[in-house]
Scaffold this active site. Structure first.
Site, PDB file in Angstrom:
ATOM      1  N   HIS A  52       0.625  -1.310  -0.126  1.00  0.00           N
ATOM      2  CA  HIS A  52      -0.112  -0.125  -0.124  1.00  0.00           C
ATOM      3  C   HIS A  52       1.191   1.179   0.392  1.00  0.00           C
ATOM      4  O   HIS A  52       2.224   1.360   0.397  1.00  0.00           O
ATOM      5  CB  HIS A  52      -0.985   0.274   1.119  1.00  0.00           C
ATOM      6  CG  HIS A  52      -0.223   0.078   2.428  1.00  0.00           C
ATOM      7  ND1 HIS A  52       0.232  -0.599   3.535  1.00  0.00           N
ATOM      8  CD2 HIS A  52      -0.196   1.280   3.471  1.00  0.00           C
ATOM      9  CE1 HIS A  52       0.265  -0.869   4.253  1.00  0.00           C
ATOM     10  NE2 HIS A  52       1.059   1.071   4.640  1.00  0.00           N
TER      11      HIS A  52
HETATM   12  P1  TYD Z   1      -1.947  -3.440   7.350  1.00  0.00           P
HETATM   13  O1  TYD Z   1      -2.072  -1.586   7.428  1.00  0.00           O
HETATM   14  O2  TYD Z   1      -2.602  -3.595   6.544  1.00  0.00           O
HETATM   15  O3  TYD Z   1      -0.675  -3.830   7.493  1.00  0.00           O
HETATM   16  P2  TYD Z   1       0.642  -3.781   6.326  1.00  0.00           P
HETATM   17  O4  TYD Z   1      -0.112  -3.038   5.261  1.00  0.00           O
HETATM   18  O5  TYD Z   1       1.883  -3.663   7.360  1.00  0.00           O
HETATM   19  O6  TYD Z   1       0.422  -4.821   6.064  1.00  0.00           O
HETATM   20  O7  TYD Z   1      -2.955  -3.559   8.769  1.00  0.00           O
HETATM   21  C1  TYD Z   1      -3.021  -4.557   9.569  1.00  0.00           C
HETATM   22  C2  TYD Z   1      -4.159  -4.459  10.292  1.00  0.00           C
HETATM   23  O8  TYD Z   1      -4.302  -4.059  11.417  1.00  0.00           O
HETATM   24  C3  TYD Z   1      -5.485  -3.489   9.815  1.00  0.00           C
HETATM   25  O9  TYD Z   1      -6.789  -4.517   9.990  1.00  0.00           O
HETATM   26  C4  TYD Z   1      -4.955  -2.630   9.914  1.00  0.00           C
HETATM   27  C5  TYD Z   1      -4.538  -2.438  11.902  1.00  0.00           C
HETATM   28  N1  TYD Z   1      -4.409  -1.387  11.711  1.00  0.00           N
HETATM   29  C6  TYD Z   1      -4.767  -0.369  12.902  1.00  0.00           C
HETATM   30  O10 TYD Z   1      -5.546  -1.034  13.048  1.00  0.00           O
HETATM   31  N2  TYD Z   1      -4.227   0.252  13.379  1.00  0.00           N
HETATM   32  C7  TYD Z   1      -2.794   1.058  12.395  1.00  0.00           C
HETATM   33  O11 TYD Z   1      -2.207   1.674  13.023  1.00  0.00           O
HETATM   34  C8  TYD Z   1      -2.161  -0.854  11.743  1.00  0.00           C
HETATM   35  C9  TYD Z   1      -0.416  -0.568  11.157  1.00  0.00           C
HETATM   36  C10 TYD Z   1      -3.408  -1.388  11.215  1.00  0.00           C
END
Ligand code: TYD
Length: 134
Positions: A52
């Site tokens: 992302h």
């Molecule tokens: P995501 O951003 O998809 O992880 P990555 O991009 O690192 O693989 O986040 C995974 C899950 O965690 C998603 O459901 C959103 C949640 N999340 C939060 O609630 N707060 C946060 O600060 C972050 C980074 C993620």
């Protein structure tokens, strides 16, 4: 010529005979006020994460244990860096597609961010990101 995509910063080391101590502070290595900290750890073998970009968010990533490969893409060029030291930070500004690969089992990736979690700030579709970047 465009500047580097990977922006590494040296994190001040204040360790002594007792062991290591690394410092990230405003006015030092941190170019923004931190409003959120999260850490990625216990990543299962073969898992990659990220995929992302953010519209506005700024982040400083520090791999405080183990190692991870960070790949950044600005819509035209991709650069990759292995983070394997708590003495190095990777600054990621807005408008960069990021992927995290090759986590070591012991990897702990700390992320300091300048805003609270906001799903509306995410661009999760790579083609939409490329259109946004151009
Ligand atoms: P995501 O951003 O998809 O992880 P990555 O991009 O690192 O693989 O986040 C995974 C899950 O965690 C998603 O459901 C959103 C949640 N999340 C939060 O609630 N707060 C946060 O600060 C972050 C980074 C993620």
């Amino acid at each position: 010529m465009a500047g580097p995509i990977v922006q590494l910063v040296d994190i001040p080391q204040r360790g002594d005979a007792r062991g290591a101590l690394s410092v990230a502070e405003l006015g030092g290595v941190l170019p923004f006020v931190v409003r959120r900290v999260y850490w990625i750890h216990g990543t299962k073998p073969g898992v990659s994460r990220g995929f992302h970009a953010h519209r506005r968010l700024r982040q400083l990533c520090v791999c405080v244990a183990g190692s991870v490969r960070m790949s950044l893409f600005d819509g035209r060029r991709e650069e990759s860096v292995v983070l394997d030291s708590s003495a190095k930070g990777l600054l990621i500004g807005p408008g960069l597609w990021r992927e995290m690969h090759d986590f070591s089992p012991d990897c702990v990736l700390m992320v300091f961010a300048d805003a609270e979690y906001d799903e509306a700030d995410y661009i999760r579709d790579r083609e939409a990101f490329i259109r946004h970047a151009r």
